[in-house]
Design an enzyme around this catalytic site. Structure first.
Site, short mmCIF file in Angstrom:
data_model
loop_
_atom_site.label_atom_id
_atom_site.label_comp_id
_atom_site.label_asym_id
_atom_site.label_seq_id
_atom_site.Cartn_x
_atom_site.Cartn_y
_atom_site.Cartn_z
N CYS A 2 -10.30 72.34 -7.31
CA CYS A 2 -10.74 72.61 -5.73
C CYS A 2 -9.86 73.98 -5.15
O CYS A 2 -8.63 73.90 -5.42
CB CYS A 2 -10.74 71.31 -4.95
SG CYS A 2 -11.70 70.07 -5.67
N TRP A 74 -14.35 71.06 -7.33
CA TRP A 74 -14.57 70.67 -8.89
C TRP A 74 -14.34 69.15 -8.64
O TRP A 74 -13.39 68.56 -8.49
CB TRP A 74 -13.42 71.35 -9.66
CG TRP A 74 -13.68 70.89 -11.06
CD1 TRP A 74 -14.49 71.47 -12.02
CD2 TRP A 74 -12.96 69.82 -11.77
NE1 TRP A 74 -14.31 70.92 -13.11
CE2 TRP A 74 -13.67 69.89 -13.07
CE3 TRP A 74 -11.96 68.85 -11.41
CZ2 TRP A 74 -13.02 69.00 -14.09
CZ3 TRP A 74 -11.61 67.92 -12.56
CH2 TRP A 74 -12.21 67.91 -13.80
N GLY A 101 -6.98 67.82 -5.26
CA GLY A 101 -5.98 66.84 -5.85
C GLY A 101 -6.88 65.35 -6.42
O GLY A 101 -7.85 65.38 -6.06
N GLU A 481 -8.94 78.48 -31.16
CA GLU A 481 -9.48 79.33 -29.99
C GLU A 481 -10.94 79.60 -29.87
O GLU A 481 -11.55 79.62 -28.85
CB GLU A 481 -8.42 80.24 -29.68
CG GLU A 481 -8.67 81.35 -28.49
CD GLU A 481 -8.81 80.70 -27.03
OE1 GLU A 481 -8.54 79.39 -26.78
OE2 GLU A 481 -9.40 81.28 -26.31
N LYS A 603 -11.29 77.39 -13.48
CA LYS A 603 -10.38 78.03 -14.18
C LYS A 603 -8.84 77.68 -14.01
O LYS A 603 -7.98 77.66 -15.04
CB LYS A 603 -10.41 79.43 -13.23
CG LYS A 603 -9.27 80.59 -14.08
CD LYS A 603 -10.18 81.64 -14.46
CE LYS A 603 -9.20 82.56 -15.38
NZ LYS A 603 -9.61 82.34 -16.91
C1 G6P Z 1 -8.48 75.59 -17.72
C2 G6P Z 1 -9.20 77.10 -17.92
C3 G6P Z 1 -8.63 77.44 -19.22
C4 G6P Z 1 -7.21 77.48 -19.31
C5 G6P Z 1 -6.74 76.25 -19.14
C6 G6P Z 1 -5.08 76.24 -19.02
O1 G6P Z 1 -9.29 74.44 -18.85
O2 G6P Z 1 -10.56 76.99 -17.89
O3 G6P Z 1 -9.23 78.77 -19.38
O4 G6P Z 1 -6.88 77.88 -20.85
O5 G6P Z 1 -6.88 75.60 -17.96
O6 G6P Z 1 -4.92 77.10 -17.74
P1 G6P Z 1 -3.75 77.81 -17.54
O7 G6P Z 1 -3.88 78.64 -16.21
O8 G6P Z 1 -2.47 76.90 -17.43
O9 G6P Z 1 -3.46 78.77 -18.85
#
Ligand code: G6P
Length: 608
Positions: A2, A74, A101, A481, A603
């Site tokens: 969010c 979200w 949160g 990945e 994200k």
């Molecule tokens: C979310 C995103 C992913 C990312 C993950 C960890 O799930 O959609 O793309 O890899 O969080 O995020 P970070 O910012 O800690 O790499």
């Protein structure tokens, strides 16, 4: 997750707030809402869907506000719907509140409030906060917060306004990011400083239960006991160019194509060609005492976790140092044993992933230093890690991580080189390694140049409902990945296995309707992966092999091949990944999926 944005000042409030909110849409996009004061009147608008839809409605209604808070959601508690969209209100309807949160004791609190006769209209935990503060409110908001906040369990950031307190934005942050942007005669509030960085560079981050009362010209901050405190202002030094798609159909595609430049940026000023060694000039205080490092602990989530896994192979191979890689959300509940001599590396593109941050705090509480590997300047990880290496990949907007991942791998390979040179790697070998690293951007470009061919193959398999990926050694985490990319953006059930594990279960799922993607560009295990391909072909499945250029051994055995430039083993996952990012992208495009903002994802995962 969010996103929260708030503004008070001389600009056109609704427009400013919605522009800021758009820069936070990566944090969630299930619904959006805005609330503000016009004179002594509280006005709001909220609905399911993205910010553009909210903006159209707000504009058509001609909403005018003196100050406002806004939210992009979200969903955690309650499905995405108009009613569950933020803001939420207290029983009097005079207090509007937005929240990022999770309130862990939401059910108990709701129960208590219901007993007192308070009615609830939404399924959210946020409404509980609003109703709770409202219950204690007797004209003094700070006093109401003093009673209400200690009753809330969990990590959260809140922004609120109240009809009886015109001109004021109230903010609270407990282990969730919330930053104040200090302008001249204007004040901003945001989950991410990037959202107001084009207006002001002066920032005050809130933390540990702090409360702020903001007007256009004043900022009062209180600690968790609600005593007034002074907080230092920081100067942002992040780039502020607003990301655009340019001529690309999606941010994700643009970001895939930005990888040659991102790799150049990651390498920039990190190589001493003369000495054949990697250097980290950004370290401010902590010397990286390579001689004393006996083991590494890498902590991360999602795609960043895969980068850590791949790095564990390259560090162990090159530097002969044992590496443990932990998913942050598991690690933090494990009562971990960290041995002396451990270098801890936390990887996070956003620098805001709640579990990664909690794991970092745990490690630091045990007296270990943490190096952050991060793409977002000014993020919580960048502030809390002892030292931070920035990827310099530029803003990544697509929810699935692409360029940040390959940049993480590039930087982690530099770390492998750094550690290896303190062990057994000779200067000459280091010099050769750097030469190969310098070829990466052009090699990535050569894969991008094959995008038409990759699209052709992707279209052929876009109808499938299940895809298997296999790899061995460091191509196994690369397969993880690749599978994650495909499932994230195309919604195909994609799973990855180490080649040797197929016969321990997954083979039972293989049928003539299956596609196996085999990551074969790893010479030491090539023969073995070739046998795995045979096992799968014998069950009638199609095979797409990712191979080194010039690979002839598989020609007659697989349906399709994609070629990557030949390079050193530890660099191959980067090139394989680029090919499979494009593969996933074109499959998702063929299926008409929402590529930049896949359903149910965000994200930045700032909830636990
Ligand atoms: C979310 C995103 C992913 C990312 C993950 C960890 O799930 O959609 O793309 O890899 O969080 O995020 P970070 O910012 O800690 O790499």
């Amino acid at each position: 997750m969010c996103g929260i944005f708030g503004y008070t000042g001389k600009r056109v409030v609704v427009e400013t707030v919605l522009q800021g909110l758009k820069r936070l849409e990566y944090r969630g996009y299930d619904s959006a809402g805005i609330a503000g004061l016009h004179g002594d009147q509280l006005l709001f608008c909220k609905q399911v869907g993205k910010i553009d839809t909210l903006q159209e409605r707000v504009q058509s209604e001609g909403m005018v506000l003196d100050l406002a808070i806004a939210h992009t959601r979200w969903a955690t508690h309650g499905k995405p719907s108009d009613v569950n969209a933020h803001p939420h209100f207290d029983a009097s309807g005079k207090l509007a509140l937005v929240h990022n949160g999770i309130i862990e004791n939401e059910a108990e609190l709701k129960q208590e409030l219901k007993k007192k006769g308070i009615a609830f209209t939404t399924d959210t935990d946020t409404e509980v906060i609003a109703k709770l503060i409202g219950w204690f409110y007797e004209g003094d908001l700070l006093r109401a917060l003093k009673t209400a906040l200690p009753l809330l369990k969990g990590a959260f950031a809140l922004a609120m306004i109240h009809e009886e307190h015109p001109g004021k934005l109230i903010a609270v942050a407990r282990q969730s990011p919330l930053l104040i942007g200090v302008g001249k005669g204007e004040t901003f509030l945001s989950s991410d400083a990037n959202a107001f960085a084009s207006y002001t560079r002066e920032v005050i981050p809130l933390s540990e239960g702090e409360v702020a009362i903001l007007t256009a010209s004043s900022i009062q901050i209180f600690n968790a006991s609600l005593e007034m405190i002074e907080k230092e202002r920081h100067e942002l030094d992040m780039e502020i160019a607003a990301p655009t798609k340019g001529s690309f159909a999606h941010y994700t595609l643009k970001e895939i194509f930005e990888q040659p430049q991102a790799a150049r940026n990651a390498l920039l000023s990190h190589c001493d060609e003369e000495q054949g060694v990697a250097i980290f000039p950004e370290f401010r205080v902590m010397p990286l005492d390579a001689e004393f490092i006996q083991r590494l602990l890498i902590i991360a989530c999602g795609t960043s976790f895969h980068a850590g896994l791949i790095a564990s192979y390259s560090i162990e191979e090159m530097a002969r140092i044992p590496v443990t890689v932990e998913i942050a959300s598991e690690f933090r509940y494990k009562q971990p044993l960290i041995l002396p001599g451990t270098l801890v590396v936390a990887i996070s593109q956003s620098g805001e992933t709640a579990d990664t941050l909690a794991a970092v705090r745990l490690v630091k509480a045990q007296g270990f230093k943490v190096i952050g590997l991060c793409n977002v300047q000014g993020s919580t990880l960048a502030r809390e890690a002892d030292e931070t290496i920035f990827l310099k990949a530029g803003p990544e907007v697509g929810v699935c991580s692409t360029k940040a991942f390959t940049s993480q791998l590039t930087v982690l390979t530099l770390l492998s080189l750094f550690l290896a040179r303190y062990r057994e790697m000779s200067r000459e070998e280091g010099q050769r390694f750097i030469k190969e690293l310098y070829q990466l951007p052009n090699q990535i470009q050569r894969i991008l140049d094959q995008s038409d061919e990759i699209e052709r193959i992707a279209k052929k398999y876009a109808h499938l409902s299940e895809v298997f990926f296999i790899g061995r050694n460091l191509m196994y985490p690369a397969a993880l990945e690749a599978a994650l990319k495909l499932k994230e953006i195309s919604y195909i059930n994609a799973n990855a296995y180490p080649g040797g594990e197929l016969k321990h279960g997954p083979l039972a799922l293989i049928s003539p309707e299956s596609l196996l993607v085999a990551l074969t560009a790893h010479e030491p295990t090539f023969d073995k992966i070739q046998s795995n391909i045979q096992e799968v072909k014998a069950r009638g499945a199609a095979v797409l092999a990712i191979c080194y250029e010039g690979e002839k051994r598989l020609e007659a055995r697989v349906e399709d091949q994609l070629f990557i430039p030949r390079t050193r083993g530890v660099l191959t996952p980067i090139l394989t990944t680029v090919a499979l990012q494009l593969f996933a992208y074109y499959i998702a495009k063929e299926r008409g999926a929402s590529i930049d903002q896949p359903r149910n994802l965000a994200k930045s995962v700032s909830v636990e």
